[in-house]
Design a protein around this motif. Structure first.
Motif, PDB file in Angstrom:
ATOM      1  N   GLY A 123       0.854  -1.180   0.000  1.00 34.91           N
ATOM      2  CA  GLY A 123       0.000   0.000   0.000  1.00 34.91           C
ATOM      3  C   GLY A 123       0.891   1.232   0.000  1.00 34.91           C
ATOM      4  N   GLY A 124       0.447   2.276  -0.649  1.00 34.74           N
ATOM      5  CA  GLY A 124       1.233   3.508  -0.709  1.00 34.74           C
ATOM      6  C   GLY A 124       1.240   4.206   0.643  1.00 34.74           C
ATOM      7  N   ILE A 125       2.091   5.194   0.770  1.00 29.54           N
ATOM      8  CA  ILE A 125       2.200   5.935   2.035  1.00 29.54           C
ATOM      9  C   ILE A 125       0.831   6.495   2.452  1.00 29.54           C
ATOM     10  N   GLY A 126       0.499   6.279   3.717  1.00 31.69           N
ATOM     11  CA  GLY A 126      -0.758   6.813   4.251  1.00 31.69           C
ATOM     12  C   GLY A 126      -1.985   5.974   3.939  1.00 31.69           C
ATOM     13  N   SER A 127      -1.789   4.855   3.241  1.00 30.09           N
ATOM     14  CA  SER A 127      -2.946   4.012   2.894  1.00 30.09           C
ATOM     15  C   SER A 127      -3.493   3.319   4.137  1.00 30.09           C
ATOM     16  N   GLY A 128      -2.594   3.050   5.097  1.00 33.56           N
ATOM     17  CA  GLY A 128      -3.003   2.313   6.297  1.00 33.56           C
ATOM     18  C   GLY A 128      -2.383   0.921   6.338  1.00 33.56           C
ATOM     19  N   LYS A 129      -1.351   0.709   5.527  1.00 32.34           N
ATOM     20  CA  LYS A 129      -0.712  -0.611   5.472  1.00 32.34           C
ATOM     21  C   LYS A 129      -0.180  -1.032   6.843  1.00 32.34           C
ATOM     22  N   SER A 130       0.455  -0.105   7.558  1.00 32.04           N
ATOM     23  CA  SER A 130       0.996  -0.463   8.885  1.00 32.04           C
ATOM     24  C   SER A 130      -0.117  -0.807   9.855  1.00 32.04           C
ATOM     25  N   THR A 131      -1.248  -0.115   9.728  1.00 34.16           N
ATOM     26  CA  THR A 131      -2.397  -0.392  10.592  1.00 34.16           C
ATOM     27  C   THR A 131      -2.909  -1.815  10.331  1.00 34.16           C
ATOM     28  N   VAL A 132      -2.966  -2.187   9.064  1.00 32.85           N
ATOM     29  CA  VAL A 132      -3.412  -3.541   8.704  1.00 32.85           C
ATOM     30  C   VAL A 132      -2.407  -4.570   9.219  1.00 32.85           C
ATOM     31  N   PHE A 184      -4.271  13.698   4.498  1.00 39.14           N
ATOM     32  CA  PHE A 184      -4.651  14.154   5.838  1.00 39.14           C
ATOM     33  C   PHE A 184      -4.005  13.280   6.916  1.00 39.14           C
ATOM     34  N   ARG A 185      -4.090  11.967   6.743  1.00 40.62           N
ATOM     35  CA  ARG A 185      -3.583  11.052   7.778  1.00 40.62           C
ATOM     36  C   ARG A 185      -2.062  11.146   7.927  1.00 40.62           C
ATOM     37  N   VAL A 186      -1.355  11.275   6.817  1.00 43.87           N
ATOM     38  CA  VAL A 186       0.122  11.358   6.929  1.00 43.87           C
ATOM     39  C   VAL A 186       0.526  12.702   7.539  1.00 43.87           C
ATOM     40  N   GLN A 201      -1.170  14.370   9.695  1.00 47.11           N
ATOM     41  CA  GLN A 201      -1.436  14.209  11.138  1.00 47.11           C
ATOM     42  C   GLN A 201      -0.368  13.350  11.800  1.00 47.11           C
ATOM     43  N   ARG A 202      -0.014  12.225  11.131  1.00 42.56           N
ATOM     44  CA  ARG A 202       0.913  11.264  11.731  1.00 42.56           C
ATOM     45  C   ARG A 202       2.326  11.829  11.821  1.00 42.56           C
ATOM     46  N   ASP A 203       2.793  12.452  10.710  1.00 43.26           N
ATOM     47  CA  ASP A 203       4.207  12.839  10.639  1.00 43.26           C
ATOM     48  C   ASP A 203       4.443  14.331  10.863  1.00 43.26           C
ATOM     49  N   ASP A 223     -10.160  -1.338   1.107  1.00 42.74           N
ATOM     50  CA  ASP A 223     -10.461   0.090   1.038  1.00 42.74           C
ATOM     51  C   ASP A 223     -10.438   0.686   2.442  1.00 42.74           C
ATOM     52  N   ASN A 224      -9.461   1.537   2.686  1.00 44.17           N
ATOM     53  CA  ASN A 224      -9.338   2.146   4.016  1.00 44.17           C
ATOM     54  C   ASN A 224      -9.698   3.631   3.996  1.00 44.17           C
ATOM     55  N   SER A 225     -10.747   3.977   3.240  1.00 43.65           N
ATOM     56  CA  SER A 225     -11.192   5.375   3.239  1.00 43.65           C
ATOM     57  C   SER A 225     -12.157   5.642   4.383  1.00 43.65           C
ATOM     58  N   GLY A 226     -12.618   4.573   5.037  1.00 44.17           N
ATOM     59  CA  GLY A 226     -13.602   4.741   6.102  1.00 44.17           C
ATOM     60  C   GLY A 226     -13.005   4.578   7.496  1.00 44.17           C
ATOM     61  N   SER A 227     -13.818   4.047   8.394  1.00 47.54           N
ATOM     62  CA  SER A 227     -13.403   3.934   9.802  1.00 47.54           C
ATOM     63  C   SER A 227     -12.502   2.717  10.014  1.00 47.54           C
ATOM     64  N   LEU A 228     -11.877   2.670  11.176  1.00 44.41           N
ATOM     65  CA  LEU A 228     -11.053   1.502  11.519  1.00 44.41           C
ATOM     66  C   LEU A 228     -11.924   0.247  11.620  1.00 44.41           C
ATOM     67  N   GLU A 229     -13.153   0.415  12.123  1.00 45.23           N
ATOM     68  CA  GLU A 229     -14.051  -0.749  12.232  1.00 45.23           C
ATOM     69  C   GLU A 229     -14.313  -1.330  10.847  1.00 45.23           C
TER      70      GLU A 229
HETATM   71  P1  ADP Z   1       0.966   3.568   6.062  1.00 46.84           P
HETATM   72  O1  ADP Z   1       1.674   2.498   6.836  1.00 46.84           O
HETATM   73  O2  ADP Z   1       0.234   3.013   4.886  1.00 46.84           O
HETATM   74  O3  ADP Z   1       1.813   4.762   5.698  1.00 46.84           O
HETATM   75  P2  ADP Z   1      -0.531   3.977   8.554  1.00 46.84           P
HETATM   76  O4  ADP Z   1      -1.093   2.622   8.830  1.00 46.84           O
HETATM   77  O5  ADP Z   1       0.615   4.446   9.387  1.00 46.84           O
HETATM   78  O6  ADP Z   1      -0.207   4.150   6.992  1.00 46.84           O
HETATM   79  O7  ADP Z   1      -1.737   5.003   8.643  1.00 46.84           O
HETATM   80  C1  ADP Z   1      -1.511   6.399   8.513  1.00 46.84           C
HETATM   81  C2  ADP Z   1      -2.149   7.136   9.718  1.00 46.84           C
HETATM   82  O8  ADP Z   1      -3.551   7.044   9.609  1.00 46.84           O
HETATM   83  C3  ADP Z   1      -1.790   6.515  11.056  1.00 46.84           C
HETATM   84  O9  ADP Z   1      -1.641   7.543  12.000  1.00 46.84           O
HETATM   85  C4  ADP Z   1      -3.010   5.626  11.391  1.00 46.84           C
HETATM   86  O10 ADP Z   1      -3.187   5.488  12.772  1.00 46.84           O
HETATM   87  C5  ADP Z   1      -4.117   6.405  10.753  1.00 46.84           C
HETATM   88  N1  ADP Z   1      -5.203   5.542  10.214  1.00 46.84           N
HETATM   89  C6  ADP Z   1      -5.068   4.448   9.443  1.00 46.84           C
HETATM   90  N2  ADP Z   1      -6.268   3.954   9.104  1.00 46.84           N
HETATM   91  C7  ADP Z   1      -7.206   4.749   9.683  1.00 46.84           C
HETATM   92  C8  ADP Z   1      -8.647   4.764   9.698  1.00 46.84           C
HETATM   93  N3  ADP Z   1      -9.373   3.854   9.032  1.00 46.84           N
HETATM   94  N4  ADP Z   1      -9.237   5.735  10.398  1.00 46.84           N
HETATM   95  C9  ADP Z   1      -8.519   6.683  11.056  1.00 46.84           C
HETATM   96  N5  ADP Z   1      -7.167   6.733  11.078  1.00 46.84           N
HETATM   97  C10 ADP Z   1      -6.506   5.786  10.389  1.00 46.84           C
END
Ligand code: ADP
Length: 200
Positions: free
Chosen positions: A8-17, A142-144, A146-148, A177-183
């Motif tokens: 997954g590209g940067i900010g996709s949520g790959k690390s979260t998965v 937005f997520r990146v 916030q994160r970085d 598709d990680n455009s929605g909520s974590l749930e």
């Molecule tokens: P990647 O590894 O793809 O760069 P991350 O898994 O680190 O992305 O996710 C980027 C940021 O978005 C992190 O701070 C993560 O906690 C947050 N995040 C990921 N998925 C969701 C989601 N579904 N809802 C809210 N925040 C999310």
């Protein structure tokens, strides 16, 4: 043992998965971590880097001078390609060795190869199927940010150097598709795990 490529590209949520899968006790081979270890002190790959880039790429204590490496390969495409090929090849070999060790344990139904550059580095040849985590661009930006804590422009620069998303999507077996909520994210993963025979 089924090998699943996770990318997954940067900010996709790959690390979260990846973290979620780890919590489910699925073994993860982390290509990024392996690649970082390659250039850590005492790594045998340092001697190959010394042959390629010379003594100027090292600090006096023998550790790799990352800034010097970046400066050396920045303006020299040929050198950059050779350096990147070396790191890619060594990373891929170590990932494969770890996957083989897991398979030899004969206790895992599946293992995950977590690799941001899965397709770019040709590591999909080790995997049985590939999962791509994706989210719309605005959400990723937005997520990146916030994160970085970096500007939108900087995030865009990092996104631009990666393989384009439609090319990745075409090569993926599953798109998460990680455009929605974590749930919503976790529910999709649970369904995929169920398909490959993992308990929830
Ligand atoms: P990647 O590894 O793809 O760069 P991350 O898994 O680190 O992305 O996710 C980027 C940021 O978005 C992190 O701070 C993560 O906690 C947050 N995040 C990921 N998925 C969701 C989601 N579904 N809802 C809210 N925040 C999310």
């Amino acid at each position: 043992m089924k090998i699943i490529g996770l990318t997954g590209g940067i900010g996709s949520g790959k690390s979260t998965v990846s973290s979620y899968l780890r919590k489910k006790n699925i073994p993860i081979v982390d290509a990024d971590q392996i690649s970082r270890e390659l250039t850590a002190p005492e790594s045998p790959v340092l001697s190959e880097i010394r042959i390629l880039l010379g003594e100027n790429a090292f600090h006096a204590d023998g550790s790799l001078d990352r800034q010097a490496v970046a400066d050396m390969i920045f303006s020299n495409t040929q050198l950059r390609n050779r350096y990147e090929n070396l790191i890619t090849r060594e990373t891929a070999e170590r990932c494969l060795a770890q996957l083989r060790r897991l398979a030899a344990q004969k206790k895992w139904k599946a293992a995950v190869l977590d690799a941001p550059l899965l397709f770019e580095c040709g590591m999909e040849k080790y995997t049985d199927e590939n999962w791509l985590v994706d989210a719309d661009l605005a959400t990723r930006l937005f997520r990146v940010q916030q994160r970085d804590g970096i500007s939108e422009e900087k995030v865009m620069d990092r996104i631009r150097v990666q393989m384009n998303d439609s090319e990745k999507a075409a090569r993926a077996d599953e798109i998460i598709d990680n455009s929605g909520s974590l749930e919503q994210l976790y529910a999709q993963i649970d369904r995929l795990l169920e398909r490959i025979g993992y308990e929830r």
